[in-house]
Design an enzyme around this catalytic site. Structure first.
Site, PDB file in Angstrom:
ATOM      1  N   ASP A 136      22.018 -10.302  -2.708  1.00 24.70           N
ATOM      2  CA  ASP A 136      21.770 -11.510  -1.917  1.00 24.70           C
ATOM      3  C   ASP A 136      21.913 -12.736  -2.824  1.00 24.70           C
ATOM      4  O   ASP A 136      21.465 -12.735  -3.975  1.00 24.70           O
ATOM      5  CB  ASP A 136      20.364 -11.444  -1.321  1.00 24.70           C
ATOM      6  CG  ASP A 136      20.143 -12.462  -0.225  1.00 24.70           C
ATOM      7  OD1 ASP A 136      19.936 -12.067   0.929  1.00 24.70           O
ATOM      8  OD2 ASP A 136      20.158 -13.680  -0.540  1.00 24.70           O
TER       9      ASP A 136
ATOM     10  N   HIS B 141      22.361  -6.770   9.114  1.00 27.12           N
ATOM     11  CA  HIS B 141      22.188  -6.463   7.694  1.00 27.12           C
ATOM     12  C   HIS B 141      20.773  -5.999   7.417  1.00 27.12           C
ATOM     13  O   HIS B 141      19.830  -6.464   8.042  1.00 27.12           O
ATOM     14  CB  HIS B 141      22.528  -7.666   6.805  1.00 27.12           C
ATOM     15  CG  HIS B 141      21.866  -8.954   7.206  1.00 27.12           C
ATOM     16  ND1 HIS B 141      22.298  -9.714   8.271  1.00 27.12           N
ATOM     17  CD2 HIS B 141      20.805  -9.613   6.683  1.00 27.12           C
ATOM     18  CE1 HIS B 141      21.542 -10.791   8.389  1.00 27.12           C
ATOM     19  NE2 HIS B 141      20.619 -10.755   7.443  1.00 27.12           N
ATOM     20  N   LEU B 142      20.665  -5.093   6.476  1.00 31.44           N
ATOM     21  CA  LEU B 142      19.365  -4.656   5.972  1.00 31.44           C
ATOM     22  C   LEU B 142      19.155  -5.297   4.616  1.00 31.44           C
ATOM     23  O   LEU B 142      20.030  -5.229   3.741  1.00 31.44           O
ATOM     24  CB  LEU B 142      19.319  -3.131   5.826  1.00 31.44           C
ATOM     25  CG  LEU B 142      19.541  -2.311   7.102  1.00 31.44           C
ATOM     26  CD1 LEU B 142      19.506  -0.826   6.768  1.00 31.44           C
ATOM     27  CD2 LEU B 142      18.492  -2.648   8.159  1.00 31.44           C
TER      28      LEU B 142
HETATM   29  P1  DGP Z   1      18.950 -13.347   7.124  1.00 32.20           P
HETATM   30  O1  DGP Z   1      18.154 -14.589   6.927  1.00 32.20           O
HETATM   31  O2  DGP Z   1      18.086 -12.128   7.391  1.00 32.20           O
HETATM   32  O3  DGP Z   1      20.042 -13.516   8.140  1.00 32.20           O
HETATM   33  O4  DGP Z   1      19.609 -13.054   5.719  1.00 32.20           O
HETATM   34  C1  DGP Z   1      20.842 -13.570   5.340  1.00 32.20           C
HETATM   35  C2  DGP Z   1      20.894 -13.480   3.850  1.00 32.20           C
HETATM   36  O5  DGP Z   1      22.235 -13.686   3.467  1.00 32.20           O
HETATM   37  C3  DGP Z   1      20.065 -14.534   3.113  1.00 32.20           C
HETATM   38  O6  DGP Z   1      19.034 -13.877   2.384  1.00 32.20           O
HETATM   39  C4  DGP Z   1      21.045 -15.206   2.175  1.00 32.20           C
HETATM   40  C5  DGP Z   1      22.246 -14.296   2.201  1.00 32.20           C
HETATM   41  N1  DGP Z   1      23.519 -14.964   2.083  1.00 32.20           N
HETATM   42  C6  DGP Z   1      23.974 -16.000   2.855  1.00 32.20           C
HETATM   43  N2  DGP Z   1      25.205 -16.346   2.474  1.00 32.20           N
HETATM   44  C7  DGP Z   1      25.548 -15.502   1.454  1.00 32.20           C
HETATM   45  C8  DGP Z   1      26.716 -15.364   0.653  1.00 32.20           C
HETATM   46  O7  DGP Z   1      27.710 -16.077   0.782  1.00 32.20           O
HETATM   47  N3  DGP Z   1      26.687 -14.400  -0.305  1.00 32.20           N
HETATM   48  C9  DGP Z   1      25.615 -13.569  -0.459  1.00 32.20           C
HETATM   49  N4  DGP Z   1      25.704 -12.641  -1.420  1.00 32.20           N
HETATM   50  N5  DGP Z   1      24.503 -13.659   0.281  1.00 32.20           N
HETATM   51  C10 DGP Z   1      24.477 -14.632   1.227  1.00 32.20           C
END
Ligand code: DGP
Length: 116
Positions: free
Chosen positions: A32, A102-103
């Site tokens: 993340d 997503h998990l």
């Molecule tokens: P949620 O809030 O449950 O929808 O989680 C989405 C997650 O995705 C959040 O913790 C941040 C992550 N995230 C958003 N954009 C990106 C990205 O471009 N790359 C990565 N690795 N994570 C991302």
């Protein structure tokens, strides 16, 4: 569900970079970008499904594979002995910000309950 690609579909297509830690035929896992724990990995299905609420009965196999992929990631990152948390935020009240199922696999520290 919007027609435009989500950020996670762009990661699956390798259009934007991500720190990928696990991949199989159906799932991809990567760190993340805003980690909430020493280990914070997202495990996603390669086929786009918006969230838990939009799963259909026919998605049973994929949903099981996603959960098993989360288990594999936790094993690979040596979280299994200490324990870890698996979270699926769903919709607005659930705090979901990316509309691709997503998990979150979170570990490496003691988790608290209830979550915020
Ligand atoms: P949620 O809030 O449950 O929808 O989680 C989405 C997650 O995705 C959040 O913790 C941040 C992550 N995230 C958003 N954009 C990106 C990205 O471009 N790359 C990565 N690795 N994570 C991302």
């Amino acid at each position: 569900m919007s027609d435009s690609k989500t950020i996670f579909e762009k990661i699956i297509a390798r259009e934007i970079p991500a720190d990928i830690v696990y991949e199989d035929e159906h799932c991809l896992a990567f760190h993340d970008i805003q980690p909430q724990a020493p280990v914070h990995v997202l495990v996603i299905p390669k086929r786009r499904i918006e969230n838990v609420a939009s799963l259909e009965d026919g998605d049973q196999e994929m949903a099981g594979k996603l959960l098993l992929a989360a288990r594999n990631v936790a094993r690979q990152l040596e979280l299994a002995d200490r324990g870890y948390r698996v979270v699926a935020n769903c919709g607005n009240d659930g705090g979901q910000s990316v509309d691709h199922l997503h998990l979150h696999v979170l570990g490496g520290r003691q988790m608290k309950w209830p979550p915020g």
